[in-house]
Motif scaffolding. Sequence first.
Motif, PDB file in Angstrom:
ATOM      1  N   ASP A  93     -25.765 -25.356  45.170  1.00  0.00           N
ATOM      2  CA  ASP A  93     -24.939 -25.071  44.001  1.00  0.00           C
ATOM      3  C   ASP A  93     -23.637 -25.862  44.111  1.00  0.00           C
ATOM      4  OD1 ASP A  93     -24.189 -24.011  41.660  1.00  0.00           O
ATOM      5  OD2 ASP A  93     -23.874 -21.960  42.384  1.00  0.00           O
ATOM      6  N   GLN A  94     -23.016 -26.149  42.960  1.00  0.00           N
ATOM      7  CA  GLN A  94     -21.751 -26.876  42.945  1.00  0.00           C
ATOM      8  C   GLN A  94     -20.770 -26.225  41.994  1.00  0.00           C
ATOM      9  OE1 GLN A  94     -22.085 -30.950  41.882  1.00  0.00           O
ATOM     10  NE2 GLN A  94     -23.035 -31.550  43.810  1.00  0.00           N
ATOM     11  N   LEU A  95     -19.487 -26.360  42.289  1.00  0.00           N
ATOM     12  CA  LEU A  95     -18.493 -25.836  41.371  1.00  0.00           C
ATOM     13  C   LEU A  95     -18.481 -26.716  40.128  1.00  0.00           C
ATOM     14  CD1 LEU A  95     -16.283 -23.601  41.300  1.00  0.00           C
ATOM     15  CD2 LEU A  95     -14.662 -25.469  41.618  1.00  0.00           C
ATOM     16  N   GLU A  96     -18.506 -26.062  38.949  1.00  0.00           N
ATOM     17  CA  GLU A  96     -18.564 -26.838  37.714  1.00  0.00           C
ATOM     18  C   GLU A  96     -17.184 -26.970  37.083  1.00  0.00           C
ATOM     19  OE1 GLU A  96     -21.719 -26.501  34.242  1.00  0.00           O
ATOM     20  OE2 GLU A  96     -20.074 -25.072  34.009  1.00  0.00           O
ATOM     21  N   SER A  97     -16.485 -25.834  36.927  1.00  0.00           N
ATOM     22  CA  SER A  97     -15.215 -25.918  36.207  1.00  0.00           C
ATOM     23  C   SER A  97     -14.291 -24.778  36.580  1.00  0.00           C
ATOM     24  CB  SER A  97     -15.456 -25.891  34.695  1.00  0.00           C
ATOM     25  OG  SER A  97     -15.999 -24.640  34.333  1.00  0.00           O
ATOM     26  N   ILE A  98     -12.991 -25.012  36.343  1.00  0.00           N
ATOM     27  CA  ILE A  98     -11.985 -23.955  36.464  1.00  0.00           C
ATOM     28  C   ILE A  98     -11.200 -23.938  35.161  1.00  0.00           C
ATOM     29  CG2 ILE A  98      -9.942 -23.142  37.698  1.00  0.00           C
ATOM     30  CD1 ILE A  98     -10.911 -24.595  40.167  1.00  0.00           C
ATOM     31  N   HIS A  99     -11.128 -22.774  34.527  1.00  0.00           N
ATOM     32  CA  HIS A  99     -10.352 -22.635  33.289  1.00  0.00           C
ATOM     33  C   HIS A  99      -9.144 -21.756  33.563  1.00  0.00           C
ATOM     34  CE1 HIS A  99     -13.407 -24.066  30.191  1.00  0.00           C
ATOM     35  NE2 HIS A  99     -13.996 -24.229  31.371  1.00  0.00           N
ATOM     36  N   VAL A 100      -7.994 -22.140  33.013  1.00  0.00           N
ATOM     37  CA  VAL A 100      -6.778 -21.350  33.211  1.00  0.00           C
ATOM     38  C   VAL A 100      -6.341 -20.769  31.867  1.00  0.00           C
ATOM     39  CG1 VAL A 100      -4.425 -21.362  34.100  1.00  0.00           C
ATOM     40  CG2 VAL A 100      -6.114 -22.905  35.085  1.00  0.00           C
ATOM     41  N   PHE A 101      -6.143 -19.438  31.846  1.00  0.00           N
ATOM     42  CA  PHE A 101      -5.787 -18.739  30.610  1.00  0.00           C
ATOM     43  C   PHE A 101      -4.415 -18.080  30.715  1.00  0.00           C
ATOM     44  CE2 PHE A 101     -10.423 -18.640  30.708  1.00  0.00           C
ATOM     45  CZ  PHE A 101     -10.736 -19.072  29.427  1.00  0.00           C
ATOM     46  N   SER A 102      -3.762 -17.976  29.561  1.00  0.00           N
ATOM     47  CA  SER A 102      -2.485 -17.294  29.464  1.00  0.00           C
ATOM     48  C   SER A 102      -2.674 -16.016  28.672  1.00  0.00           C
ATOM     49  CB  SER A 102      -1.494 -18.204  28.751  1.00  0.00           C
ATOM     50  OG  SER A 102      -0.627 -17.441  27.958  1.00  0.00           O
ATOM     51  N   THR A 103      -2.078 -14.906  29.139  1.00  0.00           N
ATOM     52  CA  THR A 103      -2.201 -13.661  28.372  1.00  0.00           C
ATOM     53  C   THR A 103      -1.017 -13.446  27.436  1.00  0.00           C
ATOM     54  OG1 THR A 103      -1.131 -12.481  30.170  1.00  0.00           O
ATOM     55  CG2 THR A 103      -3.529 -12.472  30.154  1.00  0.00           C
ATOM     56  N   GLY A 104      -0.004 -14.309  27.532  1.00  0.00           N
ATOM     57  CA  GLY A 104       1.185 -14.062  26.722  1.00  0.00           C
ATOM     58  C   GLY A 104       1.600 -15.202  25.811  1.00  0.00           C
ATOM     59  N   LEU A 140      -3.393   6.189  37.032  1.00  0.00           N
ATOM     60  CA  LEU A 140      -4.389   5.218  36.600  1.00  0.00           C
ATOM     61  C   LEU A 140      -3.776   3.931  36.074  1.00  0.00           C
ATOM     62  CD1 LEU A 140      -7.116   7.386  34.880  1.00  0.00           C
ATOM     63  CD2 LEU A 140      -7.164   6.314  37.119  1.00  0.00           C
ATOM     64  N   SER A 141      -2.544   4.007  35.567  1.00  0.00           N
ATOM     65  CA  SER A 141      -2.004   2.833  34.878  1.00  0.00           C
ATOM     66  C   SER A 141      -1.936   1.569  35.749  1.00  0.00           C
ATOM     67  CB  SER A 141      -0.644   3.133  34.257  1.00  0.00           C
ATOM     68  OG  SER A 141       0.248   3.516  35.272  1.00  0.00           O
ATOM     69  N   PRO A 142      -1.598   1.694  37.035  1.00  0.00           N
ATOM     70  CA  PRO A 142      -1.610   0.458  37.833  1.00  0.00           C
ATOM     71  C   PRO A 142      -2.993  -0.174  37.885  1.00  0.00           C
ATOM     72  CG  PRO A 142      -0.593   2.248  39.056  1.00  0.00           C
ATOM     73  CD  PRO A 142      -1.160   2.840  37.817  1.00  0.00           C
ATOM     74  N   LEU A 143      -4.028   0.678  37.911  1.00  0.00           N
ATOM     75  CA  LEU A 143      -5.389   0.147  37.962  1.00  0.00           C
ATOM     76  C   LEU A 143      -5.697  -0.631  36.692  1.00  0.00           C
ATOM     77  CD1 LEU A 143      -7.239   3.253  39.407  1.00  0.00           C
ATOM     78  CD2 LEU A 143      -6.458   1.214  40.596  1.00  0.00           C
ATOM     79  N   VAL A 144      -5.260  -0.075  35.577  1.00  0.00           N
ATOM     80  CA  VAL A 144      -5.537  -0.744  34.306  1.00  0.00           C
ATOM     81  C   VAL A 144      -4.774  -2.061  34.248  1.00  0.00           C
ATOM     82  CG1 VAL A 144      -5.350  -0.555  31.815  1.00  0.00           C
ATOM     83  CG2 VAL A 144      -5.961   1.440  33.165  1.00  0.00           C
ATOM     84  N   LEU A 145      -3.503  -2.022  34.661  1.00  0.00           N
ATOM     85  CA  LEU A 145      -2.681  -3.222  34.604  1.00  0.00           C
ATOM     86  C   LEU A 145      -3.155  -4.264  35.606  1.00  0.00           C
ATOM     87  CD1 LEU A 145       0.901  -1.759  34.259  1.00  0.00           C
ATOM     88  CD2 LEU A 145      -0.427  -2.995  32.542  1.00  0.00           C
ATOM     89  N   ALA A 146      -3.635  -3.760  36.779  1.00  0.00           N
ATOM     90  CA  ALA A 146      -3.942  -4.683  37.854  1.00  0.00           C
ATOM     91  C   ALA A 146      -5.115  -5.596  37.529  1.00  0.00           C
ATOM     92  CB  ALA A 146      -4.223  -3.906  39.136  1.00  0.00           C
ATOM     93  N   SER A 147      -5.967  -5.202  36.614  1.00  0.00           N
ATOM     94  CA  SER A 147      -7.130  -6.035  36.336  1.00  0.00           C
ATOM     95  C   SER A 147      -7.117  -6.447  34.880  1.00  0.00           C
ATOM     96  CB  SER A 147      -8.401  -5.270  36.662  1.00  0.00           C
ATOM     97  OG  SER A 147      -8.347  -4.024  36.014  1.00  0.00           O
ATOM     98  N   SER A 148      -6.125  -7.257  34.499  1.00  0.00           N
ATOM     99  CA  SER A 148      -6.007  -7.541  33.079  1.00  0.00           C
ATOM    100  C   SER A 148      -7.085  -8.508  32.593  1.00  0.00           C
ATOM    101  CB  SER A 148      -4.609  -8.066  32.757  1.00  0.00           C
ATOM    102  OG  SER A 148      -4.386  -9.248  33.468  1.00  0.00           O
ATOM    103  N   TRP A 149      -7.749  -9.222  33.553  1.00  0.00           N
ATOM    104  CA  TRP A 149      -8.793 -10.127  33.079  1.00  0.00           C
ATOM    105  C   TRP A 149      -9.956  -9.364  32.453  1.00  0.00           C
ATOM    106  CZ3 TRP A 149     -13.523  -9.449  35.375  1.00  0.00           C
ATOM    107  CH2 TRP A 149     -13.545  -8.827  36.623  1.00  0.00           C
ATOM    108  N   GLN A 150     -10.134  -8.096  32.914  1.00  0.00           N
ATOM    109  CA  GLN A 150     -11.268  -7.337  32.379  1.00  0.00           C
ATOM    110  C   GLN A 150     -11.073  -6.943  30.927  1.00  0.00           C
ATOM    111  OE1 GLN A 150     -11.324  -4.367  35.421  1.00  0.00           O
ATOM    112  NE2 GLN A 150     -13.166  -5.250  36.345  1.00  0.00           N
ATOM    113  N   SER A 151      -9.810  -6.890  30.511  1.00  0.00           N
ATOM    114  CA  SER A 151      -9.571  -6.468  29.136  1.00  0.00           C
ATOM    115  C   SER A 151      -9.079  -7.621  28.268  1.00  0.00           C
ATOM    116  CB  SER A 151      -8.548  -5.329  29.125  1.00  0.00           C
ATOM    117  OG  SER A 151      -7.396  -5.719  29.826  1.00  0.00           O
ATOM    118  N   PHE A 152      -9.118  -8.838  28.831  1.00  0.00           N
ATOM    119  CA  PHE A 152      -8.605  -9.969  28.070  1.00  0.00           C
ATOM    120  C   PHE A 152      -9.767 -10.713  27.416  1.00  0.00           C
ATOM    121  CE2 PHE A 152      -6.527 -14.254  27.855  1.00  0.00           C
ATOM    122  CZ  PHE A 152      -5.569 -13.883  26.931  1.00  0.00           C
TER     123      PHE A 152
END
Lengths: 260, 340
Positions: A75-86, A18-30
């Motif tokens: 519809d139109q694209l409004e924004s893109i935000h870039v986040f750092s986890t570290g 399971l650990s790769p699954l958890v790691l692979a989607s870090s946006w869900q837990s951030f």
Amino acid sequence: MFNYLLRFFWVTSITLILSPLVLASSWQSFEPVKKFLDGSQPATSGLKLDLPLVSEDGSSVALEVSFEGQLKSGDQLESIHVFSTGNPNPEIIEFHFMDPRVLPKVATRVRLNETQTVIAVAKSREGATWVTEREVRVTVSGCLMRSDEDAEAGMQNPRIALPRRMSAGQALDVRTLINHPMETGLREDAQGKLIDQNLIEAFRLQLGGETVFRAGLHTGTAANPYIRVQLKLDTSTPAVFSWKDQQGQEVQEEREFQLR
Amino acid sequence: MYDWYLDLLDNHQLLVLWSTALLGLSFGALAQWSRFCLLRGLVEACQQQSYQKLRLFVLALAFALLGSQFLVWQGIVDLQASIYVQSTPPLLALLLGGVLFGYGMALANACGARSLVLLASGNLRSVVTLFALALAAGMTLSGLLAPVRIYLEDLTRVELPFAQLPAWMTLPLVAVALAWVLKSDQFRRSPKQLLAGALIGLLVPAGWWITGYLGADDFEPVRLASMTFVAPVTETQQYLQLSTGTRLSFGVVLVAGVLAGALLRALLGREFAWQGFESISQLQGSLVGGLLMGFGGVLALGCSLGQGLTGVSTLALASMVALVGILFGAWLKIRLAARA
């Protein structure tokens, strides 16, 4: 004893599977990304983040983010935000698109404190969301020597590069650069005293007096902010590029898009 | 074709890479043709009192220095921005790195650049040397040994009153070097040696011109560099493994160019011949020599070419210290081998 070992085996193998699954989607837990998404279910394809796999200079890592997803009609694209986890602060940079003449393909340089996952989230005006992430390995610098930049310096030497040949309907890369230390407020000087925060907060592009693109800069944006935007124009138009720092100072540069 | 040329001129990064490929190609062919090798020069000088190969290196050095300082004088490149010119260099680390590099070079019987040329001529011993060098250099740059390197560098930083020799020293230095080189009748009468030495030397300012002039761009600057072969060898190895996630760099193209140039010249000159190890001790020498060159070369910020030609061409004191280390290390190994 045997049972205990067997149970240990099962628990370990399930965790490992399971650990790769958890790691692979870090946006869900951030947390910052979850807050931004606000419960909406983002599409995982359509947004593209381009970063090197390995960077030997975490103080300036080239980043490109582009949107190629499907939008509902109207519809139109409004924004893109870039986040750092570290990084100490999760915000790296954000881009706001106010006009279809600005294509959703931007590049900049970011700061990455350590090896981590970088996450980009896009939002449309009607609330559709997209997410993508990319892991970047940051190693200690090879042969880098930075002269200590002046931490209190203001904005200096704004530069704009327009393509040499411009024609209607063609994607035009516009590169901008300004000298500024982008002091995070987290760094200590030689005496161990915290250096005051000193950031450029916003970059803005106006075409014919109308704001068409805005970028919000944060501590994760590299010093001497570099922003590349892509435009598609039908007619020649005057443009104003401006930067604004935390003290409210503003620097402006004017250019003319002369189409052939 | 014409459009392609215009696009190339618009994209300075591509222009730098193509020019670098030509630079590497020229070096590979010239070095293969003239058997350019500092180590061979030292060995012949120590054992046979024959200075021909050493003269070739010194001739290249004189032209590298002259050409680079000419570029500085004309204001075309600013060599103070190069990694060699430092006002607080870790002198002892540079010296130690140089000694380890020189010793390793003598142990492996070739430096990094020479190994590339030999490999392209069919010498499979160089494969071991190069992979060992790449591994050790990578470990020292950013891997397990990086903390050791950073500790050593911080420990031995010395504030210098001046980072470089004054520019006017160029002419006397070049004059002394040329006088010594041309003192030999045998060398003077060899147009091949004269041509090869001068051209190889001029490749150093050519490298500065490529990265410093063609690569000059406010928005996406290319790092100022010229011919050097420690970091590029490890960059090439990394690129082979990570090319989907990294960009082509100066070093990778340089190494590829040298391999191609040397291979071409070896085939044209009918000098290509497969060679392997003849004994276990030869394998040990290549392996340990490569490892020492990788670690020492990163610590010294360059190899016999990177510091010896390119570094010294900036007149940086740090480079001269590193070169002295390299010469001493190689001399030590040659003497020890002679005694055994």
